[in-house]
Design a protein around this motif. Structure first.
Motif, PDB file in Angstrom:
ATOM      1  N   ALA A  95     -11.008  18.085 -61.059  1.00  0.00           N
ATOM      2  CA  ALA A  95     -10.995  19.443 -61.254  1.00  0.00           C
ATOM      3  C   ALA A  95     -11.654  20.488 -59.924  1.00  0.00           C
ATOM      4  O   ALA A  95     -11.688  21.555 -60.343  1.00  0.00           O
ATOM      5  CB  ALA A  95     -12.021  19.497 -62.405  1.00  0.00           C
ATOM      6  N   PHE A  96     -12.101  19.667 -59.014  1.00  0.00           N
ATOM      7  CA  PHE A  96     -12.561  20.615 -57.840  1.00  0.00           C
ATOM      8  C   PHE A  96     -12.106  20.153 -56.606  1.00  0.00           C
ATOM      9  O   PHE A  96     -11.384  19.103 -56.410  1.00  0.00           O
ATOM     10  CB  PHE A  96     -14.130  20.676 -58.114  1.00  0.00           C
ATOM     11  N   SER A  97     -12.273  21.088 -55.618  1.00  0.00           N
ATOM     12  CA  SER A  97     -11.701  20.888 -54.171  1.00  0.00           C
ATOM     13  C   SER A  97     -12.985  20.702 -53.188  1.00  0.00           C
ATOM     14  O   SER A  97     -13.876  21.797 -53.381  1.00  0.00           O
ATOM     15  CB  SER A  97     -10.793  21.908 -53.830  1.00  0.00           C
ATOM     16  N   VAL A  98     -13.073  19.779 -52.417  1.00  0.00           N
ATOM     17  CA  VAL A  98     -14.107  19.547 -51.430  1.00  0.00           C
ATOM     18  C   VAL A  98     -13.407  19.457 -49.882  1.00  0.00           C
ATOM     19  O   VAL A  98     -12.602  18.844 -49.855  1.00  0.00           O
ATOM     20  CB  VAL A  98     -15.067  18.531 -51.897  1.00  0.00           C
ATOM     21  N   PRO A  99     -14.144  19.969 -48.964  1.00  0.00           N
ATOM     22  CA  PRO A  99     -13.719  19.819 -47.736  1.00  0.00           C
ATOM     23  C   PRO A  99     -14.137  18.633 -47.301  1.00  0.00           C
ATOM     24  O   PRO A  99     -15.651  18.013 -47.412  1.00  0.00           O
ATOM     25  CB  PRO A  99     -14.613  20.816 -46.808  1.00  0.00           C
ATOM     26  N   PHE A 100     -13.474  17.696 -46.599  1.00  0.00           N
ATOM     27  CA  PHE A 100     -14.002  16.245 -46.245  1.00  0.00           C
ATOM     28  C   PHE A 100     -14.029  16.169 -44.435  1.00  0.00           C
ATOM     29  O   PHE A 100     -14.349  14.986 -44.072  1.00  0.00           O
ATOM     30  CB  PHE A 100     -12.764  15.405 -46.545  1.00  0.00           C
ATOM     31  N   GLY A 101     -14.210  17.509 -44.049  1.00  0.00           N
ATOM     32  CA  GLY A 101     -14.519  17.693 -42.625  1.00  0.00           C
ATOM     33  C   GLY A 101     -15.076  18.852 -42.373  1.00  0.00           C
ATOM     34  O   GLY A 101     -14.709  19.851 -42.739  1.00  0.00           O
ATOM     35  N   GLY A 145     -21.851  26.876 -28.446  1.00  0.00           N
ATOM     36  CA  GLY A 145     -21.512  27.029 -26.915  1.00  0.00           C
ATOM     37  C   GLY A 145     -20.206  26.392 -26.512  1.00  0.00           C
ATOM     38  O   GLY A 145     -19.025  26.688 -27.104  1.00  0.00           O
ATOM     39  N   ARG A 146     -20.390  25.937 -25.491  1.00  0.00           N
ATOM     40  CA  ARG A 146     -19.216  24.923 -25.052  1.00  0.00           C
ATOM     41  C   ARG A 146     -19.109  23.715 -25.530  1.00  0.00           C
ATOM     42  O   ARG A 146     -18.167  23.155 -25.362  1.00  0.00           O
ATOM     43  CB  ARG A 146     -19.290  24.818 -23.380  1.00  0.00           C
ATOM     44  N   SER A 147     -20.033  23.325 -26.445  1.00  0.00           N
ATOM     45  CA  SER A 147     -20.160  21.771 -26.694  1.00  0.00           C
ATOM     46  C   SER A 147     -19.520  21.917 -28.347  1.00  0.00           C
ATOM     47  O   SER A 147     -19.607  23.240 -29.064  1.00  0.00           O
ATOM     48  CB  SER A 147     -21.546  21.302 -27.148  1.00  0.00           C
ATOM     49  N   GLY A 148     -19.113  20.853 -28.841  1.00  0.00           N
ATOM     50  CA  GLY A 148     -18.511  20.937 -30.191  1.00  0.00           C
ATOM     51  C   GLY A 148     -18.689  19.373 -30.685  1.00  0.00           C
ATOM     52  O   GLY A 148     -18.989  18.357 -29.651  1.00  0.00           O
ATOM     53  N   SER A 149     -18.602  19.154 -32.054  1.00  0.00           N
ATOM     54  CA  SER A 149     -18.426  17.953 -32.605  1.00  0.00           C
ATOM     55  C   SER A 149     -17.591  18.076 -33.959  1.00  0.00           C
ATOM     56  O   SER A 149     -17.469  19.263 -34.552  1.00  0.00           O
ATOM     57  CB  SER A 149     -19.992  17.377 -32.997  1.00  0.00           C
ATOM     58  N   ASP A 150     -17.188  16.759 -34.448  1.00  0.00           N
ATOM     59  CA  ASP A 150     -16.616  16.687 -35.753  1.00  0.00           C
ATOM     60  C   ASP A 150     -17.165  15.819 -36.647  1.00  0.00           C
ATOM     61  O   ASP A 150     -17.770  14.878 -36.458  1.00  0.00           O
ATOM     62  CB  ASP A 150     -15.225  16.055 -35.374  1.00  0.00           C
TER      63      ASP A 150
END
Length: 238
Positions: free
Chosen positions: A199-205, A211-216
């Motif tokens: 019955a619900f929706s959830v982000p898995f990511g 800045g110039r950095s990032g992560s998943d």
């Protein structure tokens, strides 16, 4: 002159009222899109999380949430166990790399950041004890997709802008502003890979951009409704 002032005041009041009505409609559609009422009926949620960056580094941690607003984040960094938690009243942390191995109360900034994640479900829901206010501040187009911008403001003045897609009414981006300069973005979090779980929706990511950095951030497992003792969230020694 007085009449002119009264007309301006009336127009402004009408504008604010219309904005509030529009916000209510957007929130209603958003909560229906993700199944918020079904989510908040759960007693707890447990998540196994993996965070990886572009340099091959990564870490695993666990998030436990207890309705309505308790949260505990636990993992290891540089071989040392850490805990960040909110028990519904106070936020505390154990961060050994600071040289202190006992539980310490969080700074206001740290507390605001963890409160963003404390509720089970949407960060735009009115969870007891969080006392944040919401404002509809405009719209924005990102790569052809149109979004509503909803600002969540904490009592301390800390605020985050959430971009809600006009088509599916799900949050697709959170924009966190710097403490010392609220016109400058400190970090953006992209909500990704929504999955329907009954019955619900959830982000898995999530994708973090700082800045110039990032992560998943990848959610490997979610367990709903198993319950969690209140003592798990309480500050040791309290």
């Amino acid at each position: 002159m007085i009449r002119s002032i009264l007309i301006v005041c009336a127009l402004l009041t009408g504008s604010y009222a219309a904005q509030a009505q529009n916000l209510d409609k957007i929130l209603k559609a958003h909560f229906e899109a993700i199944g918020q009422e079904q989510i908040i009926s759960l007693r707890s949620i447990f998540l196994e999380v993996r965070e990886v960056d572009g340099f091959g580094g990564g870490r695993k941690y666990q998030i436990t949430k207890k309705s309505p607003n308790k949260i505990r984040i636990e993992g290891e960094w540089q071989g040392q166990k850490y805990i960040h938690a909110f028990d519904g009243k106070q936020a505390w942390t154990i961060a050994p790399w600071t040289g202190v191995h006992s539980a310490q109360l969080m700074t206001q900034r740290e507390k605001d950041l963890i409160l963003m994640q404390a509720g089970i479900g949407s960060p735009l829901y009115d969870y007891p004890g969080l006392n944040n206010q919401l404002e509809l501040i405009g719209t924005e187009v990102i790569q052809g997709d149109h979004h509503y911008i909803i600002r969540s403001i904490m009592p301390s003045g800390f605020f985050v802008d959430y971009l809600v897609d006009k088509k599916d009414y799900k949050i697709h981006l959170a924009r966190i502003y710097k403490e010392e300069n609220t016109s400058e973005v400190e970090k953006e979090v992209i909500f990704k890979n929504y999955k329907n779980l009954g019955a619900f929706s959830v982000p898995f990511g999530y994708e973090n951009r700082e800045g110039r950095s990032g992560s998943d951030v990848i959610i490997d497992d979610i367990v709903f409704g198993q319950g969690a003792p209140a003592s798990l969230f309480e500050k040791p020694g309290s």
